[in-house]
Each structure stands twice: as C-alpha cells, then as structure tokens.
Design an enzyme around this catalytic site. Sequence first.
Site, PDB file in Angstrom:
ATOM      1  CD  GLU A  87      -3.352  -0.693   1.767  1.00 44.82           C
ATOM      2  OE1 GLU A  87      -3.539   0.475   2.143  1.00 44.82           O
ATOM      3  OE2 GLU A  87      -4.190  -1.599   1.926  1.00 44.82           O
ATOM      4  CG  HIS A 144      -2.933   4.129   1.433  1.00 43.43           C
ATOM      5  ND1 HIS A 144      -3.318   3.440   2.561  1.00 43.43           N
ATOM      6  CD2 HIS A 144      -2.723   5.407   1.804  1.00 43.43           C
ATOM      7  CE1 HIS A 144      -3.334   4.288   3.590  1.00 43.43           C
ATOM      8  NE2 HIS A 144      -2.977   5.472   3.152  1.00 43.43           N
ATOM      9  CE  LYS A 171      -4.626   8.142   4.649  1.00 45.89           C
ATOM     10  NZ  LYS A 171      -3.294   7.824   5.210  1.00 45.89           N
TER      11      LYS A 171
END
Length: 254
Positions: A87, A144, A171
Amino acid sequence: MIHPVTIKNVTIGEGIPKVIVPIVESRREAIIKMAEKIAKMDIHMVEWRADFYKDVADTNCVLETLAALRKTVCEKILLFTFRSAHEGGSRALSLADYRALNLAVAGSGNADVVDVEVFSLGDAAGEYINKLKSTGTYVIGSNHDFLKTPAREELVDQLCAIQAAGADIPKIAVMPKSKEDVLTLLSATQEMFSKHADRPIITMSMAPMGVLTRLSGEVFGSSMTFGAVDRTSAPGQIPVEQLVTGLSIIHNAS
C-alpha cells in the site's frame, strides 16, 4: 449525519480540517528530534510512520520508541502507522506480524490512534478493529492505491466498507493520472460525506496533481489532511505552513 470524533481536545469532523504531520526518520534519535520540532507547531496529530524505522521488526524497540514519542509530543494526538509495502509503505511485514505489532502498540496505551489497512485483513477486519478499539485506541481504517484512481462508485463502496468494519475514521488515498481523476476523488468524497457517512472521513488524491484535494476537505467533506515538515511520507504533501495557510483561506471564505 456525521457524528464528530473527539480525541483528546480535538474534535474531528467539523470545521476546518485537522492537520496531521508524519515522522519518517529511520533512527530513534532522529525520530525524537523531529517530534520535538513538531510538538512546537500548531498542528493536531503526529503520525509515526513506523515502516521507516530501522528497528521495526523488534517490537520491544518499537514500544520503547513509542513511549519516548508519547512524552515528546505531549498533548498532541499520536497516530501509529505501519504502512505495508503493497500500500505504498517502505517495507513488508507478514500479516501475522502486522496484526501483532498493531495490537502491541494499542495495548501499550501510548498511541491514541492506530492505522489499519482494512482490506488486507479480509473478513476478519471487523473483529480485529474491535480488538484494537477495546484497548481504548481509536482506529483510522485505510486503503491506498498508488497505481490509479478507481471509479467513483468503487471509491464510495470502499469507504462504506471501511465504515461498516467499525473504523472510527475511514480513509482512502488514490493516485491520479488526469485532472478527471482528481474530480472523481472529490465527487466520491462529497457523495460519501453527504449520503453515507456517519463519522468523519479522510480522502486524498496524491501527487502534485492532487494537492487541491489536500486543501479542500472542508468544502467536499474530508476531515483531516497531511502536511510535511522537512520530509514527506507520500507524494503531493506540501509544507505544513503552506497547508495551514491554504486551509485558513478556504475556511474563512466558506
């Protein structure tokens, strides 16, 4: 409806986005020196990116450095992050070691927040997040993508899945290949914020093209943003002084 999250004396999810500054030094002495510098700044959260730490494979060393960090940053929120290589982090850990490290950190009581890469945990994500939260630690659930920006619907689905897994703050960070990708991230943020989120979210489009997203959270619904001091932890982070100025301009114009 967004229910803000208050950690220490900082309320996340209302008003101007709160500022996070990462520490990416590799040695304890340099980590503490940087923490001393950041502790004097008007920011809200310090992130220790432990994947940059040369002794991260030794949990006792990690906990000792974390305890020193806790004393150094004083009342600022301390976020512990091991960003896995897949990530965008600087190194890899086995899933078992990754889980154990985060649990040890949460159990120490010296980190206010732990970052969890939710999708790497599969169906066990919710149970694992609950274990971390049972220690009194808050969880940022993250994902991510350093290769691309998925479609808006997929981004919203990812944020909803992270929320459903129990993370206190979902997130996502993505890589843009075009201006349209930046707009996709902003559109997904607005949709999540206005239609699905019941807690604060963090979103960003990385690299220089995505700087706009690091500044415009108050407009589109992202509650926190990352600024750099000397070194960055991800492409597109700007110096914290510039970030704070930009956030204030947008806040005062809203």
